[in-house]
Motif scaffolding. Structure first.
Motif, mmCIF file in Angstrom:
data_model
loop_
_atom_site.group_PDB
_atom_site.id
_atom_site.type_symbol
_atom_site.label_atom_id
_atom_site.label_comp_id
_atom_site.label_asym_id
_atom_site.label_seq_id
_atom_site.Cartn_x
_atom_site.Cartn_y
_atom_site.Cartn_z
ATOM 1 N N ILE A 260 53.141 24.832 34.872
ATOM 2 C CA ILE A 260 54.028 24.513 36.005
ATOM 3 C C ILE A 260 54.889 25.731 36.359
ATOM 4 N N LEU A 261 55.422 26.390 35.353
ATOM 5 C CA LEU A 261 56.251 27.572 35.591
ATOM 6 C C LEU A 261 55.455 28.655 36.303
ATOM 7 N N ILE A 262 54.210 28.843 35.864
ATOM 8 C CA ILE A 262 53.357 29.851 36.492
ATOM 9 C C ILE A 262 53.119 29.490 37.955
ATOM 10 N N ARG A 263 52.811 28.223 38.188
ATOM 11 C CA ARG A 263 52.577 27.755 39.560
ATOM 12 C C ARG A 263 53.800 28.025 40.433
ATOM 13 N N GLU A 264 54.987 27.869 39.825
ATOM 14 C CA GLU A 264 56.228 28.111 40.564
ATOM 15 C C GLU A 264 56.518 29.607 40.734
ATOM 16 N N GLY A 265 55.714 30.425 40.081
ATOM 17 C CA GLY A 265 55.896 31.864 40.199
ATOM 18 C C GLY A 265 57.024 32.410 39.327
ATOM 19 N N LYS A 266 57.443 31.617 38.362
ATOM 20 C CA LYS A 266 58.531 32.038 37.477
ATOM 21 C C LYS A 266 58.002 33.086 36.490
ATOM 22 N N MET A 267 58.724 34.198 36.368
ATOM 23 C CA MET A 267 58.267 35.287 35.511
ATOM 24 C C MET A 267 58.790 35.188 34.083
ATOM 25 N N ARG A 268 60.042 34.769 33.954
ATOM 26 C CA ARG A 268 60.631 34.673 32.610
ATOM 27 C C ARG A 268 61.414 33.386 32.479
ATOM 28 N N ILE A 269 61.574 32.939 31.247
ATOM 29 C CA ILE A 269 62.343 31.723 31.009
ATOM 30 C C ILE A 269 63.019 31.815 29.648
ATOM 31 N N SER A 270 64.241 31.325 29.593
ATOM 32 C CA SER A 270 64.950 31.301 28.310
ATOM 33 C C SER A 270 64.693 29.957 27.632
ATOM 34 N N SER A 271 64.886 29.929 26.329
ATOM 35 C CA SER A 271 64.699 28.665 25.613
ATOM 36 C C SER A 271 65.673 27.614 26.151
ATOM 37 N N ALA A 272 66.852 28.086 26.598
ATOM 38 C CA ALA A 272 67.841 27.136 27.131
ATOM 39 C C ALA A 272 67.330 26.454 28.397
ATOM 40 N N GLU A 273 66.743 27.241 29.305
ATOM 41 C CA GLU A 273 66.265 26.647 30.549
ATOM 42 C C GLU A 273 65.044 25.757 30.316
ATOM 43 N N ASN B 157 58.263 30.305 17.034
ATOM 44 C CA ASN B 157 58.312 31.301 15.965
ATOM 45 C C ASN B 157 57.377 31.029 14.808
ATOM 46 N N CYS B 158 56.831 29.833 14.765
ATOM 47 C CA CYS B 158 55.837 29.536 13.734
ATOM 48 C C CYS B 158 54.630 30.469 13.855
ATOM 49 N N PHE B 159 54.399 30.953 15.059
ATOM 50 C CA PHE B 159 53.200 31.740 15.321
ATOM 51 C C PHE B 159 53.513 33.218 15.568
ATOM 52 N N GLY B 160 54.775 33.607 15.373
ATOM 53 C CA GLY B 160 55.178 34.990 15.620
ATOM 54 C C GLY B 160 56.148 35.064 16.766
ATOM 55 N N GLY B 161 56.802 36.196 16.883
ATOM 56 C CA GLY B 161 57.830 36.327 17.925
ATOM 57 C C GLY B 161 57.223 36.502 19.295
ATOM 58 N N PHE B 162 57.288 35.483 20.113
ATOM 59 C CA PHE B 162 56.720 35.529 21.452
ATOM 60 C C PHE B 162 57.763 35.940 22.486
ATOM 61 N N TYR C 220 66.425 38.661 26.632
ATOM 62 C CA TYR C 220 65.592 38.516 27.827
ATOM 63 C C TYR C 220 65.059 37.086 27.962
ATOM 64 N N GLY C 221 64.533 36.593 26.865
ATOM 65 C CA GLY C 221 63.889 35.283 26.905
ATOM 66 C C GLY C 221 62.394 35.424 26.679
ATOM 67 N N TYR C 222 61.623 34.587 27.328
ATOM 68 C CA TYR C 222 60.177 34.620 27.171
ATOM 69 C C TYR C 222 59.534 35.003 28.491
ATOM 70 N N ASN C 223 58.566 35.896 28.404
ATOM 71 C CA ASN C 223 57.750 36.210 29.569
ATOM 72 C C ASN C 223 56.741 35.078 29.729
ATOM 73 N N VAL C 224 56.772 34.436 30.892
ATOM 74 C CA VAL C 224 56.005 33.202 31.077
ATOM 75 C C VAL C 224 54.505 33.422 30.876
ATOM 76 N N THR C 225 53.957 34.445 31.547
ATOM 77 C CA THR C 225 52.508 34.620 31.444
ATOM 78 C C THR C 225 52.079 35.057 30.036
ATOM 79 N N TYR C 226 52.936 35.858 29.405
ATOM 80 C CA TYR C 226 52.625 36.281 28.041
ATOM 81 C C TYR C 226 52.630 35.086 27.093
ATOM 82 N N LEU C 227 53.691 34.277 27.191
ATOM 83 C CA LEU C 227 53.807 33.097 26.332
ATOM 84 C C LEU C 227 52.640 32.146 26.561
#
Lengths: 227, 227
Positions: free
Chosen positions: A38-51, A68-73, A78-85
């Motif tokens: 959904i975030l990708i569809r909205e064109g959102k590039m980054r997102i914080s855990s809070a949002e 974090n169970c799978f490594g630092g994403f 900055y937060g998380y890069n949506v497409t990377y995550l």
DNA sequence: TAGATTGTTAATCGATTAACAATC
DNA sequence: TAGATTGTTAATCGATTAACAATC
């Protein structure tokens, strides 16, 4: 099982880490997958855990803990890069693994699944549908050919098939699961309601109990009425 | 909400006790329901938590703990009377409440559900199917009439309908949920994948995310390959 | 550098399991 | 009465949340 000598190398350790991930976390991954789409569809590039926490209605703490169970994403400050995550989660969920599926049972449920874009979105390729009904054999659903169930073993031996989706009557489920166990297919997505755990210890079975879901709704309707 | 004066009486307290039951327990009730049906079919009259624990692959302790959330269903030194326990669980799950359902969407999934004996086994009566397709209107599936979706409001106003099963395209789900919220229907069994939480706080929504289930299977196939 | 936000440890909460007294 | 098995309390385990130091 692998040679024990290999148990010390890096790759193996990553695998072990993954295996230690609790099933509570794993069960939440598909939900992250959906929200990231959904975030990708909205064109959102980054997102914080809070949002993300506000959107998904879970705590930011849990999101950070889960990922974090799978490594630092993410990245501090900055937060998380949506497409990377999204890519990492797809990797975990095998979306890019190119799994191939067959549907066994060309009835309404089998056809409904065959038409559903769910498989495509999740990187699963439905390559064939099998049924006993001669009238269906030779036709297609969503460009997927319906073959006779007698062809099943030959097909499985000559094609790469990772999973079988069981949408046939409960009464035939056990026999079919045994036939599947004798092929190279490892996963069964089981809609029949028949318990298949006893068939073969190597089979990975995912059971869908729609009735259980209906019952949960019933329970809530029922307790609402009692209030 | 009830008058606060009533909050002290016995009935209310029983209800409160039930409301305090954790969702972990509630989610297990449908499974007890299924296993008890099997026991009844086998003609078993009584069962101990120890034996049921072996069958269901959960601890006897958990079974006793779970069942005790709703009152003492067993008898010391004897175990549980199968039909009695089944009756109590049916009561909890509203199997005898006589809920009536309509299916909205007469496509393959709607038809598959309409034909499924699941509803009947769980005491839910499917009374009508709604669709936009004029070619379907007037026909029946499993003796259930297919009506035009334009008739929905009139039907809901003149019949007792407790829940709507949403099997229509995702794009129409929100609008339909809004129409449902304006009737007396309180429960939605949502197969559309569209989030409906925002529609109406009084609606009880049970979401079925088949894709999440597929993803879980994918995850396990994927980690198996990594071993 | 200051601000933001993760990664991660520690604290809390809840659910499961063990144990046993009550009792059929 | 003796044996069996529940109902229930206490102990353990695991999962969630809070807090904060690390760092981008």
């Amino acid at each position: 099982m692998k040679d024990k000598d290999f148990a010390i190398n890096n790759e193996e350790q990553i695998t072990l880490t993954r295996d230690n991930v609790s099933s509570a976390v794993i069960k939440r991954l598909p939900r992250y997958f959906r929200y990231l789409r959904i975030l990708i569809r909205e064109g959102k590039m980054r997102i914080s855990s809070a949002e993300l926490s506000r959107r998904m209605n879970i705590t930011a703490s849990q999101i950070r803990q889960d990922l974090n169970c799978f490594g630092g994403f993410g990245q501090q400050g900055y937060g998380y890069n949506v497409t990377y995550l999204y890519a990492r989660i797809c990797e975990l969920l095998g979306v890019s693994a190119g799994f191939q599926a067959v549907i066994i049972g060309g009835g309404n449920l089998g056809r409904a699944l065959a038409k559903n874009e769910m498989f495509e979105k999740r990187g699963v390729d439905v390559v064939a549908i099998f049924d006993v009904d001669e009238a269906l054999v030779g036709t297609t659903v969503n460009d997927i050919p319906i073959l006779h169930i007698d062809e099943f073993e030959r097909y499985a031996a000559t094609h790469t098939v990772d999973m079988a989706v069981l949408t046939l009557p409960k009464a035939q489920a056990l026999e079919m699961a045994q036939r599947i166990a004798e092929t190279d297919i490892v996963g069964i997505w089981n809609f029949t309601g028949q318990e298949l755990d006893s068939v073969d210890g190597n089979l990975i079975v995912e059971n869908v109990h729609l009735g259980d879901s209906l019952m949960t709704l019933n329970y809530r309707l029922n307790s609402r009425n009692k209030e």
